[in-house]
Each structure stands twice: as structure tokens, then as C-alpha cells.
Enzyme design. Structure first.
Site, PDB file in Angstrom:
ATOM      1  N   GLU A 175       5.228  -0.115  -9.521  1.00 55.04           N
ATOM      2  CA  GLU A 175       4.061   0.650  -9.968  1.00 55.04           C
ATOM      3  C   GLU A 175       4.467   1.881 -10.779  1.00 55.04           C
ATOM      4  OE1 GLU A 175       0.537  -0.631  -6.925  1.00 55.04           O
ATOM      5  OE2 GLU A 175       1.303   1.434  -6.785  1.00 55.04           O
ATOM      6  N   GLU A 336       0.402  -7.683  -5.594  1.00 53.26           N
ATOM      7  CA  GLU A 336       0.002  -7.088  -4.316  1.00 53.26           C
ATOM      8  C   GLU A 336      -1.513  -7.132  -4.174  1.00 53.26           C
ATOM      9  OE1 GLU A 336       3.513  -3.612  -4.361  1.00 53.26           O
ATOM     10  OE2 GLU A 336       1.461  -3.118  -3.766  1.00 53.26           O
TER      11      GLU A 336
HETATM   12  C1  GLA Z   1       0.957   0.176  -3.718  1.00 55.29           C
HETATM   13  C2  GLA Z   1       2.469   0.038  -3.587  1.00 55.29           C
HETATM   14  C3  GLA Z   1       2.924  -0.518  -2.266  1.00 55.29           C
HETATM   15  C4  GLA Z   1       2.100   0.060  -1.164  1.00 55.29           C
HETATM   16  C5  GLA Z   1       0.651  -0.271  -1.413  1.00 55.29           C
HETATM   17  C6  GLA Z   1      -0.251   0.244  -0.353  1.00 55.29           C
HETATM   18  O1  GLA Z   1       0.351  -0.682  -4.447  1.00 55.29           O
HETATM   19  O2  GLA Z   1       3.048  -0.744  -4.601  1.00 55.29           O
HETATM   20  O3  GLA Z   1       4.272  -0.159  -2.091  1.00 55.29           O
HETATM   21  O4  GLA Z   1       2.251   1.423  -1.101  1.00 55.29           O
HETATM   22  O5  GLA Z   1       0.238   0.343  -2.586  1.00 55.29           O
HETATM   23  O6  GLA Z   1      -1.547  -0.166  -0.564  1.00 55.29           O
END
Ligand code: GLA
Length: 700
Positions: A175, A336
Site C-alpha cells: 500500500e 486484500e
Molecule cells: C491494509 C494493509 C494491511 C492491514 C489492513 C487492515 O490494507 O495493507 O496490512 O493493515 O489494511 O485492514
């Protein structure tokens, strides 16, 4: 015959080499057509517990684990001492359970020894505070030292896993989010400006720095800020941040490209709920083989603003998927999504039973070829203990596991049918980062919510067609019959020419309010709006008005209201047709043209100077679709709350239907179709709440 000891060693070695080279090399595991898995952190658990977790993943129909993106301190416990055996064993253990591995480069979390020895790699926020160790995203993307350290660890990982048959992909960092305001980054910004403008005179001229005596006589005088500053500076800073992230990621991508097997895919998982615009995500995506994003809800869009429900908003979720797909105009990955709930919402409520599965299928319908949960199991300690997961701290499944397993069974059935298919659309909505930033820097009216306006256009086009792409103006537009640009504020002569060519070649272009007000330097265009597009449109904006009250509009398109923004238009050419006029209510507008259209070459160009109420927007959009020859009676008509997406392959079409309405629904199909999940041929899809149907038939 007694062999000399040295000869003995030599023959033993030879034997080993021969045996090794004879050892059948393991054929690389192909990338699954539909990747399904979760984020797994073997470095957080005793190795003896790994297989139990992997066995449960396998039982849930998963075929992928993502590892490593936060494991730097385990990968390199001390400078230059790399420990990768555990990771190799984790990859092998996952493979034994039928799962491929995606390796995340650990560059989101530099270890303590590193930030202690090289404090200059730590990020500095805009207030000048240098961050400290103990969390993540605490690195500076502008630090050369950090890039050197990143390159070194990625080289090690690439050399070790670049040919591993079970490793199918790499995720760069995690991210990409925060830029930095440290001295090194400021220096980069000044050099970036010098490269862009060449001379201070050119910069001073483009930014009109005579205004408020901002004139610069040294590059180093230019502030790096995101506050109330010169619009030219603010826009260039966004471009600088984008370019700095490009450098940062290429620093790793180049290492991988040079070392890993070309079958291994390189991606990154963009967060920020998709729409975040700290940098230009389309440009960032261009470097990758496939782009991934992390779909969450419960905060940001869905929480801080008035429309937070804590449950999936299928329209916005669909628009976000289409935005992500538009970054590369190809299928994408959802790296994710929450297994039921997050831990960072103002209220981290759980999705309803069935909603997680429907959310996964909804993404697949919009072009996702990978669905992965964050995360498999919460770390026993750390900042995310409450976050949703699939098994509890005891390693036993939690309630949502069953839903994930059902989704796994679904995917196993559907993967062969979905393989090689993608959503296809004849209509595109333009989401331009420069224009969005320019309006964000100076909205002029807090009632002008440009994202809400974009979603309004998207909804009005998506409902009747069930397929819309969201693209930046840099993408290939020739594939679309209709292109709609809700808020194209920044228009360069080059872009105006490209859009003109698109129309003359037969495209239908609709321009919304605030079009072409600014040049590439975010300066006011000397030409009245639509600026560089004036000649093509054949009409100009006499003035722009932020509205406190709605004003009626009427004309060939019907009747409605201009809600938050209105521009009276002046025709400049006789072949320009007025399609809407303002009614009474605002003396600056009464009777003035609100929308015009013109035939240009084989296509048409339309300028709409008002933000319309949603109901009228639906009606007007239907007219645009018809004029562009796009079918508006979708193949399968959907009751409210039911989302239908279509993926097309060489010889078949696949419909993914997800029921987000409050109750059960029966959807009558336009003929018999194969029910991929339930089997058999059906002419009606019966869906309980959050029900999913995947239907296919040959292309006719
Ligand atoms: C983000 C991160 C993950 C985690 C999630 C929690 O998207 O990439 O590592 O912290 O959020 O929702």
C-alpha cells in the site's frame, strides 16, 4: 585400489552434481485462473503450527498465500545477514498443501537496526516531525540510502525465489501511501522542478509568481507544501510525488525483472479505498504486470462522509473496481478484503452473513482474477489484534471461515469458466488525476463533491449497460463508443487534440461542468472554458456559478434541475445545437443555454454546463447512450439491489449476479443458461439475500 583422499572427494562431488542436475526440476506451478487466498505471516508463528494453518486454508479451497511484506527484521535480522531458509520452508509447506506463493517485498517496514543506524531513511511529515520506529510506512521515499537498502534485500529475495516453481508473483512493498518532507526529498523536489521548467523564469511565469511576490530567485526557495499555496506548485508537487513513487518502485522492479523468471508476475496492492489520490495511480500501475487493490469498507468514503452504512455499497464498490481495472484496462487482483470486519472503522461492525462471499463475487464480476483476505490469523500482539481473520488465536476457524470455504468451493467450480474472460464496455467515464487535484485545491463550493458527481454519471451509465470503464484521459479511448468526462478541469492542447481526434473518428464525447478551465500548470486558460477544447465544442462558458438553490433546466433532453453548479453557455458556431436551457430562478441564468451538442466529423461533442439532479441524470445519460448506438436494455434486467456483471471470453459470456437487496430475488433470464455453481440449465436465477449466481452461455 585405494583412491587418494582428494580423488575420493572429487568423485563424491561429481556424483552429487550429477545427481542434482539429474534431479527432476519441479515444473513451475501455473498462476491459478482464479487466485484465492489470504495474507499469511509464518514469521509470527512457531513453524510447528504452520501446517495446521495451511491445511485449513487448503480445506477452504485456497490456492495462494501472500507472505513477507512485513518480515524485514526476520529476513535481515542484522545488516547484511540474510535469513531466508524459513521463508523457503514456508513456500514449500504451502506448496505441499497445493498453494502458490506471492512474496511481498518488505520495504514498508524497515527494521529497528536500520532506522537506528540510518536515521535519514525515516520519513518526515509535513510538520517537520521525523517519524520513529515502531509502526510502518515510516520510511522516506526520497531517501537514496533507503533505496540502496531496499535494492539489497530485494536482490537477495529475487536470487533465492526468482526461480522457485511455487512462487508466482511479487508484491512491491505494501500500500504505497505516504510521501516525505525530509531535506533529501525537498532537494529532489527542487531538482524535479528544474528538470521540468529548465529556468526559474519559466517556473515563475507558469506559476505567475508575481502574484503576492512569490517570485523565486533560487530553486531551493520553493516550499514543499500541501497547504493553501500556489495552484501551480500544488499540482506539480502531486506530480513530483507520483514520479518519486515511480522511482521508488522501479528501484525494486528493475531488480526483479533482471533476476526472476518472467512467468513470475509483479504487482503492488494499492490501498486508500481505491480512490485515494496522493499520487497518480494510473501512472503507478503502468509499471506492473497486473495491478492489485485492497477493498475495504467501514471508513473513509463510507464512514467519514454522510453515507457510511458499514455494509458494502455495491454501486461505489463497483465503480472502484472499474476504476482499478481502468488503470491498465485489464483484469486486476483484489489482494486484500476483510474477512467480515476490519479493526479501524469508527465502528468496526461485521459484514452480514453471506455478505463477504457476495463482496468477493462482486469483485470477480467486475474483473478481479484474485481474491485474498487480510488476514488469515491475527498476530497475538501488535497494532491489529482486533482485525477480522479466518481463524482465531487458537488456530481454530471463526464463524466467517465457513463462508470463505463456500467461496472457495464456488471458485473451484467457476475458475475454468471465468478463465480468459473480462468485462467489456462501450462506454468510459474519465477520472483525471490532474483535474481532480486542481478542483480539490480550490473547490469553490463544498457542495461540488466531484466524486459524488462522478459516481452519479457512472450510475446513470452503468445501470442500463451493466458495463462501464473508468479511465484516465491517457488511456486508449478509441475502443469506446461514448466517453464522458464529468470534471475535466485541466486540459492541455495535446489532450484537446486527442479528444478532438476521438470525436472526428466517430466517438461521442460528453464534457461536464468546469471543463478546460485550467492549463497544465493549473493556471487559468486564456481562452474561456472549455479552454483548449473551445474550438471543438464551438461554444464557451460565459461564467460559472456555484448554486445555493437548484435551478430548473429543460430542453430536448427533457426537464430537470441544475443542483450545485451552473454555467451559461454562449454559442460560437451556427452548427452548435442547444439541448438544454435554464429556467427561471437565477437571473444570471434564466433562458441561457445549459447544454450544447455539435456534430464533429463522424462523432459528436456535447458540453453540459450544469450538475443535474440524479433522476434527470439517468434520463439524460440514456439519451447519450442511444445517440452513441449503445444498447440500453441490458441482457438481464436487475431488480434494485441486485448487481449484474458480464465477463466475455473468446466463445462465451459469463454473468455474475449478486443480490445485495434486503430480500430474496428471482431474476428471469433471457433464455436458458448454465448455472455454474448449482449445475444444470436454468431460465430463472433464484437468489436469497446475498445470494450469488454465476451463469454462462456460448456467445451468439
Ligand atoms: C491494509 C494493509 C494491511 C492491514 C489492513 C487492515 O490494507 O495493507 O496490512 O493493515 O489494511 O485492514
Amino acid at each position: 585400489m585405494i583412491l587418494q583422499p582428494r580423488l575420493l572427494v572429487f568423485f563424491t562431488l561429481m556424483l552429487m552434481v550429477l545427481r542434482l542436475s539429474a534431479a527432476p526440476s519441479v515444473a513451475p506451478t501455473p498462476l491459478p485462473a482464479l487466485i484465492y487466498g489470504s495474507a499469511w505471516y509464518p514469521e509470527q508463528w512457531p513453524e510447528a503450527e504452520w501446517d495446521a494453518d495451511l491445511e485449513r486454508m487448503q480445506a477452504a479451497g485456497m490456492n495462494m498465500v501472500r507472505i513477507g511484506e512485513f518480515a524485514w527484521s526476520t529476513i535481515e535480522p542484522a545488516e547484511g545477514r540474510y535469513e531466508l531458509d524459513w521463508m523457503e520452508r514456508a513456500v514449500a509447506a504451502a506448496a505441499k498443501r497445493g498453494m502458490v506463493t506471492i512474496i511481498g517485498t518488505p520495504t514498508d517496514t524497515p527494521p529497528a537496526w536500520m532506522t537506528t543506524k540510518y536515521p535519514e531513511i525515516l520519513r518526515v511529515d509535513e510538520t517537520g516531525v521525523r517519524l520513529q520506529h515502531g509502526s510502518r510506512r515510516h520510511f522516506s521515499i526520497g531517501s537514496e540510502k533507503y533505496r540502496e537498502l531496499c535494492r539489497a534485500v530485494v536482490e537477495k529475495l529475487a536470487d533465492r525465489f526468482g526461480k522457485n516453481p511455487h512462487v508466482v508473483a511479487w508484491q512491491i512493498g505494501n500500500e504505497l501511501t505516504e510521501d516525505s518532507f525530509d531535506p533529501e526529498s525537498r532537494g529532489r523536489f527542487h531538482r524535479w522542478l528544474e528538470k521540468r521548467y529548465g529556468t526559474l523564469d519559466a517556473l515563475n511565469q507558469q506559476w505567475m509568481t508575481a502574484y503576492w511576490s512569490q517570485t523565486y530567485t533560487e530553486w531551493s526557495q520553493v516550499p514543499m507544501t500541501t497547504g493553501r499555496a500556489n495552484p501551480g506548485l500544488l499540482l506539480d508537487h502531486k506530480r513530483f510525488v507520483t514520479d518519486t513513487w515511480l522511482d521508488f518502485q522501479r528501484n525494486q522492479i528493475d531488480v526483479l525483472r533482471a533476476r526472476v523468471d518472467p512467468r513470475q508476475v509483479i504487482t503492488t496492492n494499492l490501498g486508500g479505498l481505491g480512490w485515494a489520490n496522493k499520487f497518480n495511480r494510473q501512472q503507478i500501475s503502468a509499471d506492473y504486470d497486473v495491478i492489485s487493490w485492497d477493498e475495504y469498507l467501514g471508513s473513509g468514503w463510507f464512514d467519514k462522509t454522510k453515507n457510511g452504512t458499514g455494509h458494502l455499497d455495491p454501486l461505489r464498490s463497483g465503480a472502484t473496481h472499474d476504476l482499478v481495472r481502468g488503470w491498465k484496462q485489464k483484469n486486476f487482483w483484489v489482494m486484500e478484503m476483510p474477512p467480515g470486519f476490519v479493526d479501524w472503522g469508527s465502528v468496526s461492525n461485521s459484514l452480514d452473513r453471506g455478505e463477504t462471499r457476495a463482496m468477493a463475487w462482486h469483485a470477480v464480476g467486475h474483473g478481479a482474477d484474485c481474491i485474498a483476505f487480510w488476514q488469515w490469523r491475527s498476530a497475538l500482539n501488535g497494532q491489529e489484534q482486533y482485525h477480522g481473520s479466518l481463524v482465531g488465536p487458537d488456530g481454530e476457524p471463526v464463524p466467517v471461515y465457513a463462508e470463505a470455504a463456500q467461496t472457495g468451493r464456488d471458485f473451484a467450480k467457476a475458475a475454468p469458466v471465468l478463465a480468459g474472460t473480462e468485462p467489456r464496455s462501450d462506454v468510459a467515464v474519465i477520472h483525471d488525476y490532474d483535474s481532480r487535484w486542481a478542483i480539490e485545491f480550490n473547490p469553490f463550493s463544498n457542495r461540488y463533491d466531484q466524486m459524488q458527481i462522478l459516481i452519479d454519471y457512472y450510475r446513470a451509465l452503468r445501470e442500463p449497460t451493466q458495463a462501464v470503464d473508468i479511465v484516465t484521459p491517457a488511456m486508449d479511448l478509441s475502443r469506446y463508443k461514448l466517453v464522458v468526462a464529468p470534471s475535466l478541469n485541466v486540459v492541455s492542447p495535446r489532450l484537446a487534440a486527442r479528444l478532438g481526434d476521438y470525436v472526428r473518428a466517430g466517438g461521442h464525447l460528453v464534457l461536464g461542468p468546469r471543463t478546460g478551465m485550467k492549463t497544465e500548470s493549473n493556471a487559468l486558460s486564456r481562452e474561456r472554458q472549455p479552454g483548449a477544447l473551445l474550438e471543438n465544442v464551438g461554444a464557451r462558458v460565459e461564467q460559472f456559478y456555484a448554486l445555493l438553490e437548484a435551478v430548473p433546466v429543460a430542453g430536448a433532453w427533457g426537464e430537470g434541475k441544475a443542483t450545485v453548479w451552473a454555467e451559461p453557455l454562449g454559442r460560437l458556431a451556427p452548427d452548435v445545437e442547444v439541448t438544454l436551457r435554464y429556467g427561471a430562478g437565477n437571473d444570471w441564468l434564466t433562458g441561457e443555454p445549459a447544454a450544447v451538442r455539435r456534430q464533429l466529423g463522424k462523432g459528436t461533442i456535447t458540453y453540459l454546463g450544469a450538475v443535474l439532479d440524479s433522476t434527470f441524470m439517468d434520463q439524460v445519460a440514456l439519451g447519450w447512450l442511444k445517440d452513441a448506438g449503445i444498447a440500453t436494455n441490458a441482457k438481464i434486467s436487475a431488480p434494485d439491489g441486485v448487481k449484474i456483471s458480464r465477463r466475455v471470453g473468446a466463445n462465451r459470456e459469463v454473468f455474475v449476479i449478486t443480490n445485495f437487496s434486503k430480500g430474496a430475488q428471482e431474476i428471469v433470464l433471457p433464455g436458458a443458461m448454465t448455472d455454474v455453481l448449482a449445475g444444470g440449465e436454468v431460465t430463472v436465477a433464484k437468489l436469497p439475500r446475498y445470494g450469488v449466481a454465476v451463469l454462462t452461455r456460448p456467445l451468439t
